[in-house]
Design a protein around this motif. Structure first.
Motif, mmCIF file in Angstrom:
data_model
loop_
_atom_site.group_PDB
_atom_site.id
_atom_site.type_symbol
_atom_site.label_atom_id
_atom_site.label_comp_id
_atom_site.label_asym_id
_atom_site.label_seq_id
_atom_site.Cartn_x
_atom_site.Cartn_y
_atom_site.Cartn_z
ATOM 1 N N ASN A 1 0.817 -1.217 0.000
ATOM 2 C CA ASN A 1 0.000 0.000 0.000
ATOM 3 C C ASN A 1 0.855 1.274 0.000
ATOM 4 O O ASN A 1 0.323 2.375 0.106
ATOM 5 N N LEU A 2 2.167 1.106 -0.112
ATOM 6 C CA LEU A 2 3.118 2.213 -0.276
ATOM 7 C C LEU A 2 3.066 3.249 0.847
ATOM 8 O O LEU A 2 3.269 4.436 0.620
ATOM 9 N N ASP A 3 2.839 2.777 2.083
ATOM 10 C CA ASP A 3 2.830 3.716 3.208
ATOM 11 C C ASP A 3 4.178 3.788 3.929
ATOM 12 O O ASP A 3 4.322 4.476 4.929
ATOM 13 N N GLY A 4 5.181 3.057 3.410
ATOM 14 C CA GLY A 4 6.536 3.148 3.963
ATOM 15 C C GLY A 4 6.831 2.190 5.100
ATOM 16 O O GLY A 4 7.937 2.193 5.645
ATOM 17 N N VAL A 5 5.860 1.373 5.482
ATOM 18 C CA VAL A 5 6.033 0.394 6.550
ATOM 19 C C VAL A 5 5.331 -0.899 6.147
ATOM 20 O O VAL A 5 4.522 -0.918 5.214
ATOM 21 N N ILE A 6 5.643 -1.968 6.860
ATOM 22 C CA ILE A 6 4.988 -3.257 6.630
ATOM 23 C C ILE A 6 3.954 -3.459 7.731
ATOM 24 O O ILE A 6 4.303 -3.468 8.915
ATOM 25 N N ASP A 7 2.686 -3.590 7.340
ATOM 26 C CA ASP A 7 1.663 -3.914 8.337
ATOM 27 C C ASP A 7 1.551 -5.429 8.439
ATOM 28 O O ASP A 7 2.218 -6.171 7.708
ATOM 29 N N PHE A 8 0.725 -5.910 9.363
ATOM 30 C CA PHE A 8 0.647 -7.348 9.587
ATOM 31 C C PHE A 8 0.207 -8.099 8.333
ATOM 32 O O PHE A 8 0.764 -9.150 8.008
ATOM 33 N N GLN A 9 -0.792 -7.595 7.617
ATOM 34 C CA GLN A 9 -1.281 -8.308 6.436
ATOM 35 C C GLN A 9 -0.191 -8.405 5.365
ATOM 36 O O GLN A 9 -0.019 -9.440 4.738
ATOM 37 N N GLU A 10 0.579 -7.332 5.177
ATOM 38 C CA GLU A 10 1.680 -7.375 4.209
ATOM 39 C C GLU A 10 2.738 -8.386 4.657
ATOM 40 O O GLU A 10 3.285 -9.129 3.839
ATOM 41 N N PHE A 11 3.012 -8.408 5.961
ATOM 42 C CA PHE A 11 3.979 -9.357 6.510
ATOM 43 C C PHE A 11 3.483 -10.787 6.308
ATOM 44 O O PHE A 11 4.225 -11.661 5.866
ATOM 45 N N LYS A 12 2.209 -11.011 6.608
ATOM 46 C CA LYS A 12 1.626 -12.349 6.450
ATOM 47 C C LYS A 12 1.646 -12.771 4.985
ATOM 48 O O LYS A 12 2.016 -13.903 4.676
ATOM 49 N N ASN A 13 1.285 -11.868 4.082
ATOM 50 C CA ASN A 13 1.334 -12.185 2.650
ATOM 51 C C ASN A 13 2.747 -12.543 2.213
ATOM 52 O O ASN A 13 2.955 -13.460 1.437
ATOM 53 N N MET A 14 3.730 -11.791 2.730
ATOM 54 C CA MET A 14 5.123 -12.080 2.426
ATOM 55 C C MET A 14 5.481 -13.474 2.926
ATOM 56 O O MET A 14 6.072 -14.274 2.204
ATOM 57 N N MET A 15 5.094 -13.790 4.143
ATOM 58 C CA MET A 15 5.403 -15.094 4.736
ATOM 59 C C MET A 15 4.726 -16.219 3.949
ATOM 60 O O MET A 15 5.337 -17.226 3.650
ATOM 61 N N LEU A 16 3.467 -16.037 3.589
ATOM 62 C CA LEU A 16 2.743 -17.062 2.850
ATOM 63 C C LEU A 16 3.353 -17.259 1.470
ATOM 64 O O LEU A 16 3.440 -18.382 0.975
ATOM 65 N N HIS A 17 3.802 -16.179 0.854
ATOM 66 C CA HIS A 17 4.444 -16.260 -0.460
ATOM 67 C C HIS A 17 5.762 -17.017 -0.363
ATOM 68 O O HIS A 17 6.078 -17.865 -1.191
ATOM 69 N N VAL A 18 6.546 -16.739 0.678
ATOM 70 C CA VAL A 18 7.853 -17.366 0.846
ATOM 71 C C VAL A 18 7.702 -18.844 1.163
ATOM 72 O O VAL A 18 8.483 -19.670 0.722
ATOM 73 N N VAL A 19 6.661 -19.215 1.917
ATOM 74 C CA VAL A 19 6.487 -20.593 2.358
ATOM 75 C C VAL A 19 5.978 -21.486 1.231
ATOM 76 O O VAL A 19 6.115 -22.687 1.273
ATOM 77 N N GLN A 20 5.413 -20.928 0.171
ATOM 78 C CA GLN A 20 4.874 -21.737 -0.930
ATOM 79 C C GLN A 20 5.928 -22.582 -1.586
ATOM 80 O O GLN A 20 7.027 -22.232 -1.741
#
Length: 153
Positions: free
Chosen positions: A134-153
């Motif tokens: 969302n380009l707000d300059g920080v990682i929120d929980f949903q972005e972190f979770k999406n990153m984690m889910l993407h990496v774990v695939q």
């Protein structure tokens, strides 16, 4: 198999830093120390010995232990990722508890894990921007979770 948010190269560097006497082994006390730093210290060193069946781990065992800790016992699909583990991991990086991970917090955690030089060399801002949807300059929980889910695939 890269099923973690910490890369295999970073895990190897972490192993080398933990292996103070350079014997190619990390003791369970050293493993417990790093787990505390990551916020995953659910077990005492004695309990860890019962889990792993020995008093120290070589690099391959260390990597396997880490991958087992971040992936579900059922597998590594998105449906099986342990949400509680993701929350704990997020909370490690969300140093000020405001619900966001900033580049400063990322740098702080890297330094706390013993990656002082690496934290200075890494562009933590670039790492944040990579997953900041969302380009707000920080990682929120949903972005972190999406990153984690993407990496774990």
């Amino acid at each position: 198999m890269d099923c973690s948010f910490i890369s295999t190269n970073d895990l190897r560097r972490m192993f080398e830093k933990l292996d103070k006497n350079q014997d190619g082994l990390v003791t369970l006390h050293e493993l417990h120390w790093i787990l505390e730093r990551l916020g995953w210290s659910e077990h005492t060193p004695e309990e860890l010995e019962l889990i792993v069946g020995k008093q120290s781990l070589d690099l391959d065992e260390f990597l396997r232990f880490y991958y087992d800790a971040v992936s579900s016992s059922k597998g590594t699909t998105n449906d099986n990722v342990d949400d509680e583990a993701i929350v704990r991991a997020f909370n490690v990086f969300d140093v000020d508890g405001d619900g966001y991970i900033s580049s400063e917090e990322l740098r702080t955690v890297l330094e706390r894990l013993g990656f002082d030089e690496e934290a200075k060399a890494w562009d933590c801002g670039r790492m944040i921007r990579l997953h900041d949807k969302n380009l707000d300059g920080v990682i929120d929980f949903q972005e972190f979770k999406n990153m984690m889910l993407h990496v774990v695939q």
